[in-house]
Design a protein around this motif. Structure first.
Motif, PDB file in Angstrom:
ATOM      1  N   LEU A 143       0.811  -1.216   0.000  1.00  0.00           N
ATOM      2  CA  LEU A 143       0.000   0.000   0.000  1.00  0.00           C
ATOM      3  C   LEU A 143       0.845   1.267   0.000  1.00  0.00           C
ATOM      4  O   LEU A 143       0.476   2.263  -0.620  1.00  0.00           O
ATOM      5  CB  LEU A 143      -0.943   0.008   1.205  1.00  0.00           C
ATOM      6  CG  LEU A 143      -2.121  -0.956   1.133  1.00  0.00           C
ATOM      7  CD1 LEU A 143      -2.886  -0.935   2.444  1.00  0.00           C
ATOM      8  CD2 LEU A 143      -3.027  -0.619  -0.026  1.00  0.00           C
ATOM      9  N   ILE A 144       1.974   1.241   0.684  1.00  0.00           N
ATOM     10  CA  ILE A 144       2.802   2.444   0.798  1.00  0.00           C
ATOM     11  C   ILE A 144       3.682   2.656  -0.428  1.00  0.00           C
ATOM     12  O   ILE A 144       3.821   3.775  -0.916  1.00  0.00           O
ATOM     13  CB  ILE A 144       3.670   2.373   2.071  1.00  0.00           C
ATOM     14  CG1 ILE A 144       2.767   2.476   3.297  1.00  0.00           C
ATOM     15  CG2 ILE A 144       4.723   3.447   2.091  1.00  0.00           C
ATOM     16  CD1 ILE A 144       3.481   2.211   4.600  1.00  0.00           C
ATOM     17  N   ASN A 145       4.258   1.590  -0.959  1.00  0.00           N
ATOM     18  CA  ASN A 145       5.320   1.754  -1.953  1.00  0.00           C
ATOM     19  C   ASN A 145       4.929   1.544  -3.402  1.00  0.00           C
ATOM     20  O   ASN A 145       5.712   1.873  -4.283  1.00  0.00           O
ATOM     21  CB  ASN A 145       6.479   0.810  -1.625  1.00  0.00           C
ATOM     22  CG  ASN A 145       7.170   1.214  -0.356  1.00  0.00           C
ATOM     23  OD1 ASN A 145       7.445   2.381  -0.153  1.00  0.00           O
ATOM     24  ND2 ASN A 145       7.413   0.260   0.511  1.00  0.00           N
ATOM     25  N   TYR A 146       3.777   0.986  -3.673  1.00  0.00           N
ATOM     26  CA  TYR A 146       3.453   0.683  -5.062  1.00  0.00           C
ATOM     27  C   TYR A 146       2.175   1.408  -5.474  1.00  0.00           C
ATOM     28  O   TYR A 146       1.207   1.476  -4.723  1.00  0.00           O
ATOM     29  CB  TYR A 146       3.281  -0.829  -5.248  1.00  0.00           C
ATOM     30  CG  TYR A 146       4.520  -1.595  -4.887  1.00  0.00           C
ATOM     31  CD1 TYR A 146       5.643  -1.558  -5.699  1.00  0.00           C
ATOM     32  CD2 TYR A 146       4.581  -2.345  -3.721  1.00  0.00           C
ATOM     33  CE1 TYR A 146       6.787  -2.243  -5.367  1.00  0.00           C
ATOM     34  CE2 TYR A 146       5.732  -3.035  -3.377  1.00  0.00           C
ATOM     35  CZ  TYR A 146       6.826  -2.984  -4.201  1.00  0.00           C
ATOM     36  OH  TYR A 146       7.952  -3.660  -3.864  1.00  0.00           O
ATOM     37  N   SER A 147       2.181   1.918  -6.695  1.00  0.00           N
ATOM     38  CA  SER A 147       0.998   2.627  -7.179  1.00  0.00           C
ATOM     39  C   SER A 147      -0.075   1.646  -7.635  1.00  0.00           C
ATOM     40  O   SER A 147      -1.257   1.943  -7.575  1.00  0.00           O
ATOM     41  CB  SER A 147       1.378   3.563  -8.322  1.00  0.00           C
ATOM     42  OG  SER A 147       1.938   2.821  -9.390  1.00  0.00           O
ATOM     43  N   SER A 148       0.322   0.486  -8.102  1.00  0.00           N
ATOM     44  CA  SER A 148      -0.636  -0.525  -8.536  1.00  0.00           C
ATOM     45  C   SER A 148      -1.058  -1.373  -7.340  1.00  0.00           C
ATOM     46  O   SER A 148      -0.222  -1.998  -6.689  1.00  0.00           O
ATOM     47  CB  SER A 148      -0.010  -1.427  -9.600  1.00  0.00           C
ATOM     48  OG  SER A 148      -0.884  -2.480  -9.909  1.00  0.00           O
ATOM     49  N   GLN A 149      -2.328  -1.376  -7.056  1.00  0.00           N
ATOM     50  CA  GLN A 149      -2.838  -2.125  -5.911  1.00  0.00           C
ATOM     51  C   GLN A 149      -3.201  -3.566  -6.273  1.00  0.00           C
ATOM     52  O   GLN A 149      -3.695  -4.309  -5.445  1.00  0.00           O
ATOM     53  CB  GLN A 149      -4.062  -1.423  -5.327  1.00  0.00           C
ATOM     54  CG  GLN A 149      -3.818   0.028  -4.951  1.00  0.00           C
ATOM     55  CD  GLN A 149      -2.662   0.203  -3.985  1.00  0.00           C
ATOM     56  OE1 GLN A 149      -2.487  -0.588  -3.076  1.00  0.00           O
ATOM     57  NE2 GLN A 149      -1.875   1.238  -4.187  1.00  0.00           N
ATOM     58  N   SER A 150      -2.952  -3.970  -7.511  1.00  0.00           N
ATOM     59  CA  SER A 150      -3.279  -5.333  -7.919  1.00  0.00           C
ATOM     60  C   SER A 150      -2.396  -6.362  -7.219  1.00  0.00           C
ATOM     61  O   SER A 150      -2.734  -7.543  -7.177  1.00  0.00           O
ATOM     62  CB  SER A 150      -3.162  -5.486  -9.435  1.00  0.00           C
ATOM     63  OG  SER A 150      -1.822  -5.270  -9.835  1.00  0.00           O
ATOM     64  N   ALA A 151      -1.275  -5.940  -6.660  1.00  0.00           N
ATOM     65  CA  ALA A 151      -0.397  -6.859  -5.933  1.00  0.00           C
ATOM     66  C   ALA A 151      -1.013  -7.300  -4.611  1.00  0.00           C
ATOM     67  O   ALA A 151      -0.508  -8.227  -3.977  1.00  0.00           O
ATOM     68  CB  ALA A 151       0.958  -6.207  -5.691  1.00  0.00           C
ATOM     69  N   LEU A 152      -2.109  -6.677  -4.194  1.00  0.00           N
ATOM     70  CA  LEU A 152      -2.763  -7.069  -2.942  1.00  0.00           C
ATOM     71  C   LEU A 152      -3.446  -8.427  -3.039  1.00  0.00           C
ATOM     72  O   LEU A 152      -3.918  -8.953  -2.034  1.00  0.00           O
ATOM     73  CB  LEU A 152      -3.778  -6.004  -2.518  1.00  0.00           C
ATOM     74  CG  LEU A 152      -3.176  -4.725  -1.961  1.00  0.00           C
ATOM     75  CD1 LEU A 152      -4.260  -3.699  -1.715  1.00  0.00           C
ATOM     76  CD2 LEU A 152      -2.429  -5.009  -0.689  1.00  0.00           C
ATOM     77  N   ILE A 153      -3.491  -9.004  -4.218  1.00  0.00           N
ATOM     78  CA  ILE A 153      -4.090 -10.331  -4.369  1.00  0.00           C
ATOM     79  C   ILE A 153      -3.285 -11.380  -3.603  1.00  0.00           C
ATOM     80  O   ILE A 153      -3.848 -12.318  -3.045  1.00  0.00           O
ATOM     81  CB  ILE A 153      -4.237 -10.720  -5.862  1.00  0.00           C
ATOM     82  CG1 ILE A 153      -5.075 -11.978  -6.018  1.00  0.00           C
ATOM     83  CG2 ILE A 153      -2.895 -10.908  -6.512  1.00  0.00           C
ATOM     84  CD1 ILE A 153      -6.517 -11.797  -5.764  1.00  0.00           C
ATOM     85  N   TRP A 154      -1.963 -11.207  -3.515  1.00  0.00           N
ATOM     86  CA  TRP A 154      -1.129 -12.204  -2.831  1.00  0.00           C
ATOM     87  C   TRP A 154      -1.362 -12.221  -1.326  1.00  0.00           C
ATOM     88  O   TRP A 154      -1.540 -13.311  -0.760  1.00  0.00           O
ATOM     89  CB  TRP A 154       0.341 -11.996  -3.187  1.00  0.00           C
ATOM     90  CG  TRP A 154       0.556 -12.160  -4.647  1.00  0.00           C
ATOM     91  CD1 TRP A 154       0.864 -11.181  -5.540  1.00  0.00           C
ATOM     92  CD2 TRP A 154       0.402 -13.360  -5.410  1.00  0.00           C
ATOM     93  NE1 TRP A 154       0.918 -11.711  -6.802  1.00  0.00           N
ATOM     94  CE2 TRP A 154       0.643 -13.040  -6.752  1.00  0.00           C
ATOM     95  CE3 TRP A 154       0.076 -14.670  -5.085  1.00  0.00           C
ATOM     96  CZ2 TRP A 154       0.578 -13.987  -7.766  1.00  0.00           C
ATOM     97  CZ3 TRP A 154       0.014 -15.611  -6.093  1.00  0.00           C
ATOM     98  CH2 TRP A 154       0.264 -15.271  -7.411  1.00  0.00           C
TER      99      TRP A 154
END
Length: 81
Positions: free
Chosen positions: A51-62
């Motif tokens: 949430l803090i370091n990446y603009s793409s929130q699609s990585a929250l799936i992991w």
């Protein structure tokens, strides 16, 4: 490498080690509870780093998939009790 990558790598490696040990010691209820605590902490760490370091929130799936696995582990322990 910045600190986010280092924290992510350490967190994932710790989760991997505990997942393997959890699979090996499937009958040890105390270790399963320790695995749940460690996994929940690392899921929180991974979520905050994403949430803090990446603009793409699609990585929250992991972290969501890991949380789903922890919920299933809790249900298994609840059935044993």
């Amino acid at each position: 490498m910045n600190i986010a990558y280092i924290v992510s790598i350490i967190s994932v490696l710790l989760l991997l080690v505990f997942a393997v040990l959890s699979f090996i010691k499937a009958n040890n209820l105390r270790f399963q509870l320790i695995y749940i605590v460690v996994a929940c902490f690392n899921i929180g760490v991974l979520t905050s780093v994403i949430l803090i370091n990446y603009s793409s929130q699609s990585a929250l799936i992991w972290p969501a998939l890991l949380l789903f696995q922890v919920i299933n582990k809790v249900r298994e322990i609840y059935k044993e009790l």
